[in-house]
Design a protein around this motif. Structure first.
Motif, PDB file in Angstrom:
ATOM      1  N   THR A  95       0.846  -1.190   0.000  1.00  0.00           N
ATOM      2  CA  THR A  95       0.000   0.000   0.000  1.00  0.00           C
ATOM      3  C   THR A  95       0.884   1.243   0.000  1.00  0.00           C
ATOM      4  OG1 THR A  95      -0.067   0.151   2.417  1.00  0.00           O
ATOM      5  CG2 THR A  95      -1.748  -1.236   1.353  1.00  0.00           C
ATOM      6  N   ALA A  96       0.239   2.413  -0.032  1.00  0.00           N
ATOM      7  CA  ALA A  96       1.002   3.661   0.030  1.00  0.00           C
ATOM      8  C   ALA A  96       1.733   3.784   1.359  1.00  0.00           C
ATOM      9  CB  ALA A  96       0.061   4.849  -0.170  1.00  0.00           C
ATOM     10  N   GLU A  97       1.149   3.184   2.418  1.00  0.00           N
ATOM     11  CA  GLU A  97       1.754   3.264   3.742  1.00  0.00           C
ATOM     12  C   GLU A  97       2.766   2.142   3.988  1.00  0.00           C
ATOM     13  OE1 GLU A  97      -1.632   3.228   3.276  1.00  0.00           O
ATOM     14  OE2 GLU A  97      -1.752   5.425   3.303  1.00  0.00           O
ATOM     15  N   LEU A  98       2.549   1.002   3.379  1.00  0.00           N
ATOM     16  CA  LEU A  98       3.434  -0.151   3.597  1.00  0.00           C
ATOM     17  C   LEU A  98       3.918  -0.676   2.246  1.00  0.00           C
ATOM     18  CD1 LEU A  98       4.731  -2.168   5.531  1.00  0.00           C
ATOM     19  CD2 LEU A  98       2.664  -3.583   5.334  1.00  0.00           C
ATOM     20  N   ASN A  99       5.144  -0.385   1.917  1.00  0.00           N
ATOM     21  CA  ASN A  99       5.703  -0.818   0.630  1.00  0.00           C
ATOM     22  C   ASN A  99       7.217  -0.901   0.748  1.00  0.00           C
ATOM     23  OD1 ASN A  99       6.835   1.893   0.042  1.00  0.00           O
ATOM     24  ND2 ASN A  99       4.692   2.489  -0.140  1.00  0.00           N
ATOM     25  N   GLY A 100       7.848  -1.209  -0.355  1.00  0.00           N
ATOM     26  CA  GLY A 100       9.300  -1.246  -0.385  1.00  0.00           C
ATOM     27  C   GLY A 100       9.895  -2.250   0.587  1.00  0.00           C
ATOM     28  N   ILE A 101      11.037  -1.902   1.159  1.00  0.00           N
ATOM     29  CA  ILE A 101      11.754  -2.795   2.067  1.00  0.00           C
ATOM     30  C   ILE A 101      10.899  -3.133   3.284  1.00  0.00           C
ATOM     31  CG2 ILE A 101      13.764  -3.058   3.554  1.00  0.00           C
ATOM     32  CD1 ILE A 101      14.430  -3.224   0.613  1.00  0.00           C
ATOM     33  N   ALA A 102      10.146  -2.162   3.793  1.00  0.00           N
ATOM     34  CA  ALA A 102       9.299  -2.405   4.972  1.00  0.00           C
ATOM     35  C   ALA A 102       8.290  -3.509   4.691  1.00  0.00           C
ATOM     36  CB  ALA A 102       8.582  -1.124   5.385  1.00  0.00           C
ATOM     37  N   TYR A 103       7.691  -3.491   3.511  1.00  0.00           N
ATOM     38  CA  TYR A 103       6.741  -4.546   3.142  1.00  0.00           C
ATOM     39  C   TYR A 103       7.460  -5.889   3.011  1.00  0.00           C
ATOM     40  CZ  TYR A 103       3.535  -7.406   0.454  1.00  0.00           C
ATOM     41  OH  TYR A 103       2.735  -8.448   0.040  1.00  0.00           O
ATOM     42  N   MET A 104       8.617  -5.874   2.372  1.00  0.00           N
ATOM     43  CA  MET A 104       9.355  -7.106   2.118  1.00  0.00           C
ATOM     44  C   MET A 104       9.822  -7.774   3.407  1.00  0.00           C
ATOM     45  SD  MET A 104      11.528  -5.836  -1.234  1.00  0.00           S
ATOM     46  CE  MET A 104      12.106  -7.445  -1.776  1.00  0.00           C
ATOM     47  N   MET A 105       9.930  -7.012   4.481  1.00  0.00           N
ATOM     48  CA  MET A 105      10.338  -7.578   5.762  1.00  0.00           C
ATOM     49  C   MET A 105       9.144  -8.051   6.583  1.00  0.00           C
ATOM     50  SD  MET A 105      13.576  -7.478   5.635  1.00  0.00           S
ATOM     51  CE  MET A 105      14.010  -7.882   7.317  1.00  0.00           C
ATOM     52  N   GLY A 106       7.931  -7.926   6.049  1.00  0.00           N
ATOM     53  CA  GLY A 106       6.722  -8.346   6.745  1.00  0.00           C
ATOM     54  C   GLY A 106       6.422  -9.821   6.556  1.00  0.00           C
ATOM     55  N   GLY A 107       5.139 -10.176   6.716  1.00  0.00           N
ATOM     56  CA  GLY A 107       4.744 -11.582   6.731  1.00  0.00           C
ATOM     57  C   GLY A 107       5.014 -12.345   5.456  1.00  0.00           C
ATOM     58  N   THR A 108       5.053 -11.662   4.312  1.00  0.00           N
ATOM     59  CA  THR A 108       5.291 -12.366   3.049  1.00  0.00           C
ATOM     60  C   THR A 108       6.765 -12.414   2.651  1.00  0.00           C
ATOM     61  OG1 THR A 108       4.914 -10.310   1.804  1.00  0.00           O
ATOM     62  CG2 THR A 108       3.012 -11.749   2.151  1.00  0.00           C
ATOM     63  N   GLY A 109       7.650 -11.876   3.519  1.00  0.00           N
ATOM     64  CA  GLY A 109       9.064 -11.792   3.155  1.00  0.00           C
ATOM     65  C   GLY A 109       9.695 -13.121   2.797  1.00  0.00           C
ATOM     66  N   GLY A 110       9.380 -14.160   3.567  1.00  0.00           N
ATOM     67  CA  GLY A 110       9.947 -15.475   3.275  1.00  0.00           C
ATOM     68  C   GLY A 110       9.472 -16.039   1.959  1.00  0.00           C
ATOM     69  N   TYR A 111       8.227 -15.744   1.611  1.00  0.00           N
ATOM     70  CA  TYR A 111       7.698 -16.220   0.335  1.00  0.00           C
ATOM     71  C   TYR A 111       8.382 -15.511  -0.837  1.00  0.00           C
ATOM     72  CZ  TYR A 111       4.149 -18.423   3.201  1.00  0.00           C
ATOM     73  OH  TYR A 111       3.511 -19.201   4.141  1.00  0.00           O
ATOM     74  N   LEU A 112       8.761 -14.249  -0.641  1.00  0.00           N
ATOM     75  CA  LEU A 112       9.486 -13.527  -1.688  1.00  0.00           C
ATOM     76  C   LEU A 112      10.862 -14.150  -1.911  1.00  0.00           C
ATOM     77  CD1 LEU A 112       8.562  -9.832  -0.792  1.00  0.00           C
ATOM     78  CD2 LEU A 112       7.565 -11.290  -2.562  1.00  0.00           C
ATOM     79  N   VAL A 113      11.514 -14.563  -0.823  1.00  0.00           N
ATOM     80  CA  VAL A 113      12.774 -15.305  -0.961  1.00  0.00           C
ATOM     81  C   VAL A 113      12.515 -16.601  -1.729  1.00  0.00           C
ATOM     82  CG1 VAL A 113      14.586 -16.540   0.300  1.00  0.00           C
ATOM     83  CG2 VAL A 113      13.758 -14.333   1.152  1.00  0.00           C
ATOM     84  N   GLY A 114      11.419 -17.266  -1.390  1.00  0.00           N
ATOM     85  CA  GLY A 114      11.045 -18.488  -2.087  1.00  0.00           C
ATOM     86  C   GLY A 114      10.782 -18.269  -3.558  1.00  0.00           C
ATOM     87  N   TYR A 115      10.232 -17.105  -3.915  1.00  0.00           N
ATOM     88  CA  TYR A 115      10.020 -16.772  -5.333  1.00  0.00           C
ATOM     89  C   TYR A 115      11.330 -16.895  -6.113  1.00  0.00           C
ATOM     90  CZ  TYR A 115       5.259 -14.778  -5.193  1.00  0.00           C
ATOM     91  OH  TYR A 115       3.903 -14.593  -5.119  1.00  0.00           O
ATOM     92  N   VAL A 116      12.386 -16.316  -5.560  1.00  0.00           N
ATOM     93  CA  VAL A 116      13.677 -16.327  -6.250  1.00  0.00           C
ATOM     94  C   VAL A 116      14.194 -17.755  -6.384  1.00  0.00           C
ATOM     95  CG1 VAL A 116      16.060 -15.519  -6.183  1.00  0.00           C
ATOM     96  CG2 VAL A 116      14.206 -14.003  -5.432  1.00  0.00           C
ATOM     97  N   MET A 117      14.146 -18.509  -5.299  1.00  0.00           N
ATOM     98  CA  MET A 117      14.635 -19.886  -5.303  1.00  0.00           C
ATOM     99  C   MET A 117      13.832 -20.755  -6.269  1.00  0.00           C
ATOM    100  SD  MET A 117      15.065 -20.201  -1.161  1.00  0.00           S
ATOM    101  CE  MET A 117      15.343 -21.965  -1.204  1.00  0.00           C
ATOM    102  N   ALA A 118      12.513 -20.610  -6.243  1.00  0.00           N
ATOM    103  CA  ALA A 118      11.652 -21.442  -7.083  1.00  0.00           C
ATOM    104  C   ALA A 118      11.799 -21.091  -8.563  1.00  0.00           C
ATOM    105  CB  ALA A 118      10.198 -21.296  -6.645  1.00  0.00           C
ATOM    106  N   THR A 119      11.969 -19.813  -8.860  1.00  0.00           N
ATOM    107  CA  THR A 119      12.182 -19.402 -10.252  1.00  0.00           C
ATOM    108  C   THR A 119      13.445 -20.039 -10.815  1.00  0.00           C
ATOM    109  OG1 THR A 119      11.075 -17.277  -9.890  1.00  0.00           O
ATOM    110  CG2 THR A 119      12.545 -17.427 -11.781  1.00  0.00           C
ATOM    111  N   LEU A 120      14.513 -20.014 -10.028  1.00  0.00           N
ATOM    112  CA  LEU A 120      15.770 -20.611 -10.470  1.00  0.00           C
ATOM    113  C   LEU A 120      15.615 -22.117 -10.668  1.00  0.00           C
ATOM    114  CD1 LEU A 120      18.742 -20.075 -11.080  1.00  0.00           C
ATOM    115  CD2 LEU A 120      19.232 -20.352  -8.646  1.00  0.00           C
ATOM    116  N   LEU A 121      14.908 -22.771  -9.756  1.00  0.00           N
ATOM    117  CA  LEU A 121      14.694 -24.210  -9.875  1.00  0.00           C
ATOM    118  C   LEU A 121      13.874 -24.546 -11.114  1.00  0.00           C
ATOM    119  CD1 LEU A 121      14.815 -27.123  -8.719  1.00  0.00           C
ATOM    120  CD2 LEU A 121      12.657 -26.606  -7.564  1.00  0.00           C
ATOM    121  N   LEU A 122      12.754 -23.846 -11.316  1.00  0.00           N
ATOM    122  CA  LEU A 122      11.892 -24.146 -12.470  1.00  0.00           C
ATOM    123  C   LEU A 122      12.619 -23.890 -13.784  1.00  0.00           C
ATOM    124  CD1 LEU A 122       8.849 -25.109 -12.646  1.00  0.00           C
ATOM    125  CD2 LEU A 122       9.676 -24.493 -10.384  1.00  0.00           C
ATOM    126  N   GLY A 123      13.420 -22.827 -13.821  1.00  0.00           N
ATOM    127  CA  GLY A 123      14.188 -22.557 -15.029  1.00  0.00           C
ATOM    128  C   GLY A 123      15.199 -23.648 -15.312  1.00  0.00           C
TER     129      GLY A 123
END
Length: 201
Positions: A95-123
């Motif tokens: 949101t306008a109030e929660l974005n950028g690094i602050a958002y990435m360190m929230g509850g979905t942060g681990g899933y964002l790390v997983g995005y990178v790992m899974a993309t590399l694996l699928l490729g």
């Protein structure tokens, strides 16, 4: 199927294959991939009792990884992360109030790390031909989902505490939806390969 050999991925079968034109094509694909992941991440459904929303972002991430291959897929997902870190509204519930690094360190942060790992694996698996068969593609998607969930759940546990219902928050509500997305990808990519084969025959 030779699972250890190097195969072309879908992105290799369209457009220029070398030189400056190929680099331009790859740049365009990165932009399109980021746009697709952003759009899919915002197709979201609240899950009662969980701080994480279910969305189509995982489907887009894993599909882009398989279609682009490891290097281009990794470039695309890292571009997506950098754009998000700069504060642009590309994540599922930023949101306008929660974005950028602050958002990435929230509850979905681990899933964002997983995005990178899974993309590399699928490729990587797509470069071994796993995206040309429904069975192997389904297995690749399953493995990709495991790589999404492991850092996601670990992150939730560290963030909220292991005394909280971490599995009920970040795993079990999403299994049915992920099963549907897995089946969709297992059908879609092999079907596209068949169309490519017919067009070139």
């Amino acid at each position: 199927m030779q699972l250890t050999a190097s195969h072309a991925v879908l992105a290799d079968r369209f457009g220029p294959a070398d030189g400056t034109a190929r680099r331009i094509k790859q740049a365009v694909l990165v932009v399109l991939g980021v746009a697709l992941i952003t759009l899919a991440a915002n197709i979201k459904v609240p899950v009662p009792g969980s701080p994480v929303l279910m969305n189509m972002g995982t489907f887009a991430v894993l599909t882009v990884g398989a279609a682009y291959g490891a290097r281009l897929g990794l470039t695309t997902i890292l571009a997506y992360m950098i754009i998000g870190a700069l504060g642009f509204d590309v994540f599922q519930s930023s949101t306008a109030e929660l974005n950028g690094i602050a958002y990435m360190m929230g509850g979905t942060g681990g899933y964002l790390v997983g995005y990178v790992m899974a993309t590399l694996l699928l490729g990587t698996l797509a470069q071994r031909g796993w995206d040309r068969s429904m069975g192997w593609m389904a297995l690749a998607m399953l493995l990709g989902n495991v790589l999404l969930y492991v850092p996601g759940l670990l992150w939730l546990g560290q963030l909220y505490g292991w005394d909280k219902p971490i599995l009920a928050w970040g795993l079990t509500p999403f299994l049915f939806g992920d099963g549907i997305k897995l089946a969709l990808a297992a059908l879609t990519l092999p079907a596209v390969w068949k169309l490519v084969g017919r067009a070139r025959s």
